[in-house]
Enzyme design. Structure first.
Site, PDB file in Angstrom:
ATOM      1  N   ALA A  65       6.412  25.134  86.963  1.00 23.82           N
ATOM      2  CA  ALA A  65       5.912  23.964  87.688  1.00 23.82           C
ATOM      3  C   ALA A  65       5.248  23.032  86.674  1.00 23.82           C
ATOM      4  CB  ALA A  65       4.923  24.405  88.750  1.00 23.82           C
ATOM      5  N   GLY A 110       7.416  28.714  87.982  1.00 19.41           N
ATOM      6  CA  GLY A 110       8.260  28.211  89.076  1.00 19.41           C
ATOM      7  C   GLY A 110       9.739  28.256  88.736  1.00 19.41           C
ATOM      8  N   GLU A 113      10.674  31.709  89.479  1.00 17.32           N
ATOM      9  CA  GLU A 113      10.656  31.865  90.942  1.00 17.32           C
ATOM     10  C   GLU A 113      11.869  31.201  91.592  1.00 17.32           C
ATOM     11  OE1 GLU A 113       6.642  30.304  91.033  1.00 17.32           O
ATOM     12  OE2 GLU A 113       6.009  32.087  92.151  1.00 17.32           O
ATOM     13  N   GLU A 133       1.527  32.316  85.092  1.00 20.17           N
ATOM     14  CA  GLU A 133       0.486  31.577  85.843  1.00 20.17           C
ATOM     15  C   GLU A 133      -0.920  32.129  85.621  1.00 20.17           C
ATOM     16  OE1 GLU A 133       3.466  32.333  86.990  1.00 20.17           O
ATOM     17  OE2 GLU A 133       4.242  30.685  88.226  1.00 20.17           O
TER      18      GLU A 133
HETATM   19  N1  COA Z   1       4.670  21.531  82.749  1.00 22.97           N
HETATM   20  C1  COA Z   1       4.616  20.314  82.187  1.00 22.97           C
HETATM   21  N2  COA Z   1       5.119  20.038  80.979  1.00 22.97           N
HETATM   22  C2  COA Z   1       5.708  21.050  80.319  1.00 22.97           C
HETATM   23  C3  COA Z   1       5.792  22.333  80.823  1.00 22.97           C
HETATM   24  C4  COA Z   1       5.250  22.570  82.123  1.00 22.97           C
HETATM   25  N3  COA Z   1       5.322  23.758  82.727  1.00 22.97           N
HETATM   26  N4  COA Z   1       6.416  23.135  79.942  1.00 22.97           N
HETATM   27  C5  COA Z   1       6.714  22.357  78.875  1.00 22.97           C
HETATM   28  N5  COA Z   1       6.292  21.091  79.124  1.00 22.97           N
HETATM   29  C6  COA Z   1       6.418  19.939  78.241  1.00 22.97           C
HETATM   30  C7  COA Z   1       5.426  19.983  77.092  1.00 22.97           C
HETATM   31  O1  COA Z   1       4.152  19.494  77.492  1.00 22.97           O
HETATM   32  C8  COA Z   1       6.102  19.118  76.084  1.00 22.97           C
HETATM   33  O2  COA Z   1       5.927  17.771  76.448  1.00 22.97           O
HETATM   34  P1  COA Z   1       5.370  16.725  75.353  1.00 22.97           P
HETATM   35  O3  COA Z   1       6.484  16.676  74.329  1.00 22.97           O
HETATM   36  O4  COA Z   1       5.212  15.473  76.116  1.00 22.97           O
HETATM   37  O5  COA Z   1       4.128  17.303  74.814  1.00 22.97           O
HETATM   38  C9  COA Z   1       7.593  19.417  76.281  1.00 22.97           C
HETATM   39  O6  COA Z   1       7.685  19.960  77.601  1.00 22.97           O
HETATM   40  C10 COA Z   1       8.127  20.454  75.313  1.00 22.97           C
HETATM   41  O7  COA Z   1       7.314  21.617  75.401  1.00 22.97           O
HETATM   42  P2  COA Z   1       6.652  22.346  74.145  1.00 22.97           P
HETATM   43  O8  COA Z   1       5.496  23.149  74.628  1.00 22.97           O
HETATM   44  O9  COA Z   1       6.385  21.358  73.049  1.00 22.97           O
HETATM   45  O10 COA Z   1       7.868  23.285  73.710  1.00 22.97           O
HETATM   46  P3  COA Z   1       7.778  24.649  72.889  1.00 22.97           P
HETATM   47  O11 COA Z   1       9.186  25.011  72.589  1.00 22.97           O
HETATM   48  O12 COA Z   1       6.795  24.577  71.804  1.00 22.97           O
HETATM   49  O13 COA Z   1       7.199  25.741  73.954  1.00 22.97           O
HETATM   50  C11 COA Z   1       7.057  26.850  76.089  1.00 22.97           C
HETATM   51  C12 COA Z   1       7.936  26.096  75.082  1.00 22.97           C
HETATM   52  C13 COA Z   1       7.897  27.103  77.342  1.00 22.97           C
HETATM   53  C14 COA Z   1       6.618  28.201  75.497  1.00 22.97           C
HETATM   54  C15 COA Z   1       5.810  26.004  76.424  1.00 22.97           C
HETATM   55  O14 COA Z   1       6.231  24.680  76.754  1.00 22.97           O
HETATM   56  C16 COA Z   1       5.018  26.521  77.576  1.00 22.97           C
HETATM   57  O15 COA Z   1       4.280  27.497  77.434  1.00 22.97           O
HETATM   58  N6  COA Z   1       5.138  25.882  78.766  1.00 22.97           N
HETATM   59  C17 COA Z   1       4.384  26.255  79.936  1.00 22.97           C
HETATM   60  C18 COA Z   1       4.880  27.543  80.537  1.00 22.97           C
HETATM   61  C19 COA Z   1       4.073  27.920  81.757  1.00 22.97           C
HETATM   62  O16 COA Z   1       2.909  28.253  81.690  1.00 22.97           O
HETATM   63  N7  COA Z   1       4.737  27.865  82.927  1.00 22.97           N
HETATM   64  C20 COA Z   1       4.151  28.221  84.165  1.00 22.97           C
HETATM   65  C21 COA Z   1       3.654  27.018  84.867  1.00 22.97           C
HETATM   66  S1  COA Z   1       2.974  27.429  86.447  1.00 22.97           S
END
Ligand code: COA
Length: 259
Positions: A65, A110, A113, A133
């Site tokens: 999400a 999400g 999910e 989460e």
């Molecule tokens: N919500 C909003 N934006 C997200 C996102 C999320 N769940 N996951 C990634 N993004 C965005 C990042 O903020 C980034 O945007 P920006 O370039 O404007 O800063 C872009 O997507 C790329 O993500 P980034 O984190 O730079 O990529 P990465 O390869 O270094 O890492 C992940 C990938 C998936 C490990 C990392 O993005 C992450 O941990 N995301 C959240 C995962 C999470 O907690 N999901 C559960 C949500 S309830």
């Protein structure tokens, strides 16, 4: 169907929904959920569609999400504003047609999910799954605490939910979170192959089998068996049942009409 955050393409009876927010790893915001809910509603009643594939494209399924959007929300905003996520997932889950998730890269929160709302999951060998989460001070609120334990058992689901740790495709296959793992460039092709096989079967029988399995999880065994018997009996009123058995006797492939 014209949407902004998802693409919907229909080809040979198979609808493919592609999440389309690549710059944020397909983070699921309220617009995605609203559009997914609408697409699922339309596809459920579209007679030209016999199976649905949901994918995030060839790099990532969905990184969860949209945290930037959620960070601004209060409890009432979530109760009202994120309701479409529940509706979208339930429409996909209850659609009377098979739904296949084709998963490359991250399927987190999400995103994971969303794959759980599908009937079957085909994963790339580079896929990663998790419900992180807990690390954000929340719990998986898109069905994760309900659908994951029903799929892989409470013990493993609790480990994943309590730690927020990710697992790779091999581990996801081992615990039963995914049905199949294939090389990353073959995920969509494999999902289509599976969809075509589903489509070649009797559509009424398949939709009732799906209903038996889904509804059965809300019933005790006795009621579930009774429900199954009613659905089974009903199929003997279909042309597909006559055709399927006639084809067997005549030693040929059945030509099901979904009637
Ligand atoms: N919500 C909003 N934006 C997200 C996102 C999320 N769940 N996951 C990634 N993004 C965005 C990042 O903020 C980034 O945007 P920006 O370039 O404007 O800063 C872009 O997507 C790329 O993500 P980034 O984190 O730079 O990529 P990465 O390869 O270094 O890492 C992940 C990938 C998936 C490990 C990392 O993005 C992450 O941990 N995301 C959240 C995962 C999470 O907690 N999901 C559960 C949500 S309830």
């Amino acid at each position: 169907m014209a949407f902004e955050t998802i693409l919907v393409e229909i080809e040979e009876g198979i609808a493919t929904i592609t999440l389309n927010r690549r710059d944020v790893l397909n983070a699921l915001n309220s617009q995605v959920f609203t559009e997914l809910a609408e697409a699922a509603e339309n596809l459920a009643v579209d007679d030209s569609v016999r199976a649905v594939i949901i994918t995030g494209g060839d790099k990532v399924f969905a990184a969860g999400a949209d945290i930037k959007q959620m960070a601004l929300l209060g409890a009432v905003d979530v109760a009202i504003g994120l309701r479409p996520s529940k509706i979208a997932f339930e429409r996909l889950e209850n659609m009377p047609k098979p739904v296949i998730a084709a998963i490359n890269g991250y399927a987190l929160g999400g995103g994971c999910e969303l794959t759980l709302a599908a009937d079957v999951r085909v994963a790339a060998d580079n896929a990663q799954f998790g419900l992180p989460e807990i690390k954000l001070g929340i719990l998986p609120g898109g069905g994760g605490t309900q659908r994951l334990p029903r799929l892989i058992g409470a013990g493993k689901a609790k480990e994943l939910i309590f730690t927020g740790d990710l697992i790779n495709a091999e581990e996801a296959l081992r615990v039963g979170l995914v049905n199949k793992v294939v090389p990353a460039d073959q995920v969509l092709a494999e999902a289509k192959k599976m969809a075509k096989k589903f489509v070649s079967r009797g559509a009424v029988a398949l939709s009732l089998a799906k209903a038996c399995i889904n509804e059965g999880q809300r019933m005790d065994l006795e009621m579930g068996l009774e429900y199954e018997h009613k659905c089974f009996s009903l199929l003997f009123a279909t042309e597909d049942q006559k055709e399927g058995m006639k084809a067997f006797v005549e030693k040929r492939k059945p030509n099901f009409q979904g009637k």
